[in-house]
Design an enzyme around this catalytic site. Structure first.
Site, PDB file in Angstrom:
ATOM      1  N   HIS A  33       0.817  -1.224   0.000  1.00 44.15           N
ATOM      2  CA  HIS A  33       0.000   0.000   0.000  1.00 44.15           C
ATOM      3  C   HIS A  33       0.845   1.267   0.000  1.00 44.15           C
ATOM      4  CE1 HIS A  33      -4.083  -1.743   0.723  1.00 44.15           C
ATOM      5  NE2 HIS A  33      -3.333  -2.782   1.019  1.00 44.15           N
ATOM      6  N   ASP A  66       3.749   9.587  -1.237  1.00 45.00           N
ATOM      7  CA  ASP A  66       2.572   8.847  -0.787  1.00 45.00           C
ATOM      8  C   ASP A  66       2.335   7.692  -1.749  1.00 45.00           C
ATOM      9  OD1 ASP A  66       0.316   8.329   0.781  1.00 45.00           O
ATOM     10  OD2 ASP A  66      -0.250  10.450   0.846  1.00 45.00           O
TER      11      ASP A  66
HETATM   12  P1  ADP Z   1      -2.784   7.189   4.691  1.00 44.29           P
HETATM   13  O1  ADP Z   1      -3.267   5.792   4.405  1.00 44.29           O
HETATM   14  O2  ADP Z   1      -1.293   7.382   4.554  1.00 44.29           O
HETATM   15  O3  ADP Z   1      -3.270   7.744   5.993  1.00 44.29           O
HETATM   16  P2  ADP Z   1      -4.663   8.029   2.579  1.00 44.29           P
HETATM   17  O4  ADP Z   1      -4.981   9.403   2.109  1.00 44.29           O
HETATM   18  O5  ADP Z   1      -4.433   7.052   1.492  1.00 44.29           O
HETATM   19  O6  ADP Z   1      -3.420   8.151   3.560  1.00 44.29           O
HETATM   20  O7  ADP Z   1      -5.881   7.466   3.446  1.00 44.29           O
HETATM   21  C1  ADP Z   1      -6.296   8.137   4.565  1.00 44.29           C
HETATM   22  C2  ADP Z   1      -7.726   7.757   4.919  1.00 44.29           C
HETATM   23  O8  ADP Z   1      -7.982   8.189   6.237  1.00 44.29           O
HETATM   24  C3  ADP Z   1      -8.747   8.445   4.027  1.00 44.29           C
HETATM   25  O9  ADP Z   1      -9.861   7.612   3.823  1.00 44.29           O
HETATM   26  C4  ADP Z   1      -9.139   9.691   4.840  1.00 44.29           C
HETATM   27  O10 ADP Z   1     -10.464  10.095   4.637  1.00 44.29           O
HETATM   28  C5  ADP Z   1      -8.944   9.226   6.258  1.00 44.29           C
HETATM   29  N1  ADP Z   1      -8.411  10.322   7.087  1.00 44.29           N
HETATM   30  C6  ADP Z   1      -7.204  10.903   7.023  1.00 44.29           C
HETATM   31  N2  ADP Z   1      -7.087  11.879   7.925  1.00 44.29           N
HETATM   32  C7  ADP Z   1      -8.252  11.947   8.576  1.00 44.29           C
HETATM   33  C8  ADP Z   1      -8.766  12.787   9.619  1.00 44.29           C
HETATM   34  N3  ADP Z   1      -8.033  13.760  10.171  1.00 44.29           N
HETATM   35  N4  ADP Z   1     -10.020  12.577  10.027  1.00 44.29           N
HETATM   36  C9  ADP Z   1     -10.776  11.596   9.456  1.00 44.29           C
HETATM   37  N5  ADP Z   1     -10.356  10.786   8.487  1.00 44.29           N
HETATM   38  C10 ADP Z   1      -9.116  10.952   8.044  1.00 44.29           C
END
Ligand code: ADP
Length: 472
Positions: free
Chosen positions: A160, A368
């Site tokens: 991932h 990312d």
């Molecule tokens: P990572 O897996 O590195 O955290 P991604 O952008 O691929 O990054 O996925 C993050 C997920 O977590 C997304 O579905 C996003 O909506 C959720 N997310 C990230 N930050 C927050 C936050 N502060 N509050 C709620 N949901 C969050």
């Protein structure tokens, strides 16, 4: 129909609404044929007074047709496998941050021990025709450990996070062991073409693998298939959330509160890979260069707490707080705070409303694997008056989302100019870009991702054994 067995570090209950797109998509596939989801329970067993640990027990829970099986980890294993090797070595190096890696020799032993433990507990539960799908960097050697126990099932692996170029990967002591372990899988999937390219370069230059037709590589007496399978979101889920009362209420509240202003939004885990300080500097640069943005642009930055027991994370937290404070101190007015920074998680049901109320999203990671926030933002927009996505070219998503405003997050002035362009973009151009982005996001959603990976896995094994192709 073969049964699907999913293995990941953490297991989500797919019936809970907070589970998220990936859990829901996996649950969909698991539900179709019944299935098993195996991983760490999230619980840590502390040592007894004499320093010993009991044998970890397996917890079983039925979630509809899906069986969830989870294992506790003892403190020593958890610290070496999870904090030490996974998050102290693999996470930083795979995100190109050699400077943050801690190559303590004990970590790799603990990492291997936990992968062996997973294999030992899982192997007796497997059926001969199961299809096993292993997820992410915590479990790279799992297939090799299962094979060592005599498991011959089809096993696929999906990474991932990004895979860096060979010379960065080669800085990890034991990198050859790690990559060799990937050859125990039948199929290895990456988020982007760039990551897949790095894998090909590595196996060619470091492992002297032989390239075979159709994306296959031969080394260590095994043939592995490799390819890019960019993960998507559940577009329908986001659409439904945006229309549901909580999503609508969030939208109305934000529009009411900021009716005179254009909202910019950032939603991230608080992680050094997300480029948050650089983003704040770009926003400060915007306010400096373009005084007309004063009083009219407000950035809402939500950063959810993450891995707070790792020091690199507390440093980023302090840096971000201090930058936000100084921007508000230097530019703020009695009735206008340029940055609203919140160190918390927002309920998933409210995110689409927040995205929809925003004119611009700042998704500017330094590196990312994919970045799902970028796709969620696009999916939540009103097609008649959509917002603009400012996206780092170093996010895996940039390979697909070409109609976003792509930026180099290290270039503070360039990013500030792109944000200015996004704020000014005429309606017609916003609509055109949004339409094109939406087409991509719909075509390559999370269901496409699941199906295409599992189809490729079915084909991958069939070629090796000569058995007919199996479709899940
Ligand atoms: P990572 O897996 O590195 O955290 P991604 O952008 O691929 O990054 O996925 C993050 C997920 O977590 C997304 O579905 C996003 O909506 C959720 N997310 C990230 N930050 C927050 C936050 N502060 N509050 C709620 N949901 C969050």
């Amino acid at each position: 129909m073969p049964r699907l067995v999913v293995v990941s570090n953490r297991v989500a209950d797919p019936r809970k609404t907070a589970a998220g797109g990936l859990a829901v998509a996996l649950a969909d596939v698991l539900n179709n044929n019944g299935g098993l989801w195996f991983g760490w329970s999230g619980k840590i067993i502390e040592a007894a007074e004499d320093g010993s640990y009991p044998e970890p027990k397996l917890h079983a829970q039925q979630a509809g047709p899906v069986k969830l099986l989870t294992l506790d980890l003892n403190r020593e294993d958890h610290d070496a496998y999870y904090l030490g090797y996974s998050n102290g070595v693999l996470w930083p190096v795979f995100h190109y941050r050699l400077d943050l890696a801690d190559f303590d020799a004990g970590y790799i032993t603990g990492y291997r021990r936990v992968n062996q433990l997973f294999a030992r507990k899982l192997a007796p539960l497997l059926r001969e025709d199961d299809v096993i799908w292993v997820h992410d960097y915590h479990l790279i050697p799992l297939a090799a450990e299962l094979r060592a126990l005599g498991c011959n099932q089809r096993i696929g692996f999906f990474l991932h996070i990004p895979l860096p170029p060979p010379l960065i990967l080669a800085a990890i002591p034991g990198h050859d062991w790690l990559i060799r372990a990937l050859f125990a899988y039948d199929l290895v999937g990456f988020q982007s073409k760039a990551d897949h390219f790095h894998f090909c370069n590595y196996v060619q230059s470091e492992a002297h693998a032989q390239e075979l037709p159709e994306g296959r590589w031969r080394a260590f007496n095994r043939t592995v298939h490799a390819g890019a399978f960019p993960i998507g979101i559940d577009v329908e889920e986001f659409d439904a959330l945006a229309r549901a009362p909580e999503g609508r209420e969030m939208y109305e509240r934000m529009r009411g509160e900021y009716s005179r202003r254009k909202l910019l939004v950032g939603v991230d885990r608080l992680d050094y890979s997300k480029g948050l300080p650089q983003r704040m500097r770009a926003f400060r640069e915007l306010l400096t260069r373009y005084p007309e943005t004063h009083n009219s642009a407000t950035l809402i930055q939500i950063a959810s707490p993450s891995r707070e027991d790792v020091s690199a994370y507390t440093e980023i937290l302090h840096e971000l707080e201090s930058l936000c404070g100084s921007i508000n101190g230097n530019f703020g007015e009695l009735d206008w705070m340029p940055v609203r920074y919140m160190h918390r998680t927002v309920a998933r049901a409210r995110l689409p409303g927040l995205y929809r109320a925003s004119r611009v999203a700042l998704v500017t990671p330094l590196r990312d694997g994919m970045n799902l926030v970028a796709k969620e933002f696009v999916a939540s927009q009103n097609p008649n008056d959509p917002g603009v996505l400012v996206l780092s070219r170093f996010a895996g998503a940039a390979e697909q989302l070409r109609e976003a405003l792509l930026v180099n997050p290290y270039d503070i002035e360039g990013t500030a100019n792109a944000i200015h362009l996004a704020l000014q973009m005429p309606l017609e151009e916003r609509r055109e870009r949004h339409q094109a982005l939406m087409n991509t996001i719909r075509s390559f959603d999370v269901h496409w991702w699941c199906d295409s990976f599992l189809d490729s896995l079915a084909k991958a094994k069939a070629e090796e054994t000569g058995t007919p192709w199996l479709r899940l």
